[in-house]
Design a protein around this motif. Structure first.
Motif, PDB file in Angstrom:
ATOM      1  N   LEU A   1       0.918  -1.211  -0.165  1.00 16.19           N
ATOM      2  CA  LEU A   1       0.076  -0.063   0.074  1.00 16.19           C
ATOM      3  C   LEU A   1       0.818   1.109  -0.127  1.00 16.19           C
ATOM      4  CD1 LEU A   1      -2.846   1.246   0.230  1.00 16.19           C
ATOM      5  CD2 LEU A   1      -2.441   1.133   2.699  1.00 16.19           C
TER       6      LEU A   1
ATOM      7  N   GLN B   1      -8.021  -5.397  -4.608  1.00 23.10           N
ATOM      8  CA  GLN B   1      -7.486  -4.484  -3.602  1.00 23.10           C
ATOM      9  C   GLN B   1      -8.340  -3.315  -3.149  1.00 23.10           C
ATOM     10  OE1 GLN B   1      -5.425  -5.478  -6.278  1.00 23.10           O
ATOM     11  NE2 GLN B   1      -4.594  -7.305  -5.366  1.00 23.10           N
TER      12      GLN B   1
ATOM     13  N   LEU C   1     -10.334  -2.459   0.111  1.00 26.31           N
ATOM     14  CA  LEU C   1     -10.185  -1.165   0.741  1.00 26.31           C
ATOM     15  C   LEU C   1     -11.606  -0.493   1.191  1.00 26.31           C
ATOM     16  CD1 LEU C   1      -8.144   0.878   2.203  1.00 26.31           C
ATOM     17  CD2 LEU C   1      -8.090   1.840  -0.117  1.00 26.31           C
TER      18      LEU C   1
END
Length: 295
Positions: free
Chosen positions: A123, A275, A279
């Motif tokens: 990240l 991803q 999130l």
């Protein structure tokens, strides 16, 4: 698209950069004659002389120098895009652009939970107050505060916010809460928020505050408030943690809803990645917990 052979472009770029055919051949792991052949094939394709003999060597013509400069830039961009693509393929990565104030005061204190739940994810947080450009694939998504009317992006609503006035605990205001007139009688700190919304909610919209200090970033403004420089008008989301730990105090019960809200943005031409989906799910859960703690 009408494109010349890539092998010929690589040979020409190497020759232009290194200055000698034998050095270009050594770098490309081909023979001297192979490089010369690729250069000739490129010149035939373009119908332009790119090189000329100079004694025992080869030099670029004026057209060759201009073309070499442009090709070097283009090949560099291709190499960069390819490297970023391969990096994401080998190691899942998410680059998130976030407002500095929201990132510091709201996101970072909670982010460890997301990192722990995504052990293989790289990240990257890019702190910026500017609207994020998704050109070149450098940014995958962005958290921004506004009305959700940005062009060419998906806008996923995240949460609303409210406005409140805060100051350091030792700021000389007497008993709390105080009235709006008392607030406006002290040095005021101003960043991006509009006092008119708060003044209207307080019933004193005819009054006009004069800022003692103005900031381009709410992070600096809240630090100035903590240090006792004055009273700050701010968003609940970024002041909440400092209020909870006693670094700031809320001065009045007047806390109107903000006209804007937080959104998650990503370009319309890309699919929402796994991803980013993870999130978003994590953010919704954290936001629900945060909002529950306010009620």
């Amino acid at each position: 698209m009408k494109l010349p052979p890539l092998a010929a472009l690589r040979a020409f770029e190497a020759l232009a950069r290194l200055g000698k055919v034998n050095l270009a051949a050594l770098e490309l792991h081909v023979t001297h004659s192979a490089v010369s052949h690729q250069i000739r094939s490129l010149e035939e394709y373009l119908d332009v002389r790119l090189t000329e003999r100079n004694g025992r060597g080869v030099v670029l013509t004026e057209e060759g120098r201009v073309y070499a400069y442009q090709i070097r830039q283009t090949l560099g961009e291709i190499a960069g895009v390819t490297e970023r693509f391969l990096s994401k393929t080998r190691h899942p990565q998410l680059t998130l652009s976030v407002l500095p104030s929201f990132g510091m005061f709201w996101l970072l204190p909670r982010l460890q939970g997301f990192i722990d739940a995504q052990p293989g994810l790289r990240l990257k947080l890019a702190a910026s107050m500017e609207f994020s450009s998704f050109e070149g694939g450098l940014i995958d998504a962005a958290i921004r505060f506004g009305h959700g009317q940005w062009p060419d992006v998906h806008c996923e609503p995240l949460m609303q916010d409210s406005l409140l006035v805060v100051a350091a605990p030792g700021f000389n205001l007497g008993c709390l809460p105080v009235d709006a007139e008392s607030v406006l009688g002290h040095p005021l700190l101003h960043a991006s928020e509009s006092w008119s919304t708060w003044l209207a909610a307080a019933g004193v919209e005819q009054m006009r505050p004069l800022a003692a200090l103005e900031f381009t970033d709410s992070t600096l403004m809240l630090e100035a408030a903590r240090l006792g420089y004055g009273i700050a008008l701010t968003r609940r989301s970024i002041a909440h943690a400092m209020i909870q730990c006693g670094q700031l105090v809320k001065l009045t019960d007047v806390e109107p809803l903000h006209a804007s809200r937080y959104f998650m943005l990503w370009p319309t031409h890309t699919q929402r990645s796994a991803q980013l989906a993870s999130l978003l799910t994590w953010l919704r859960n954290e936001i629900a917990d945060y909002q529950s703690s306010l009620s």
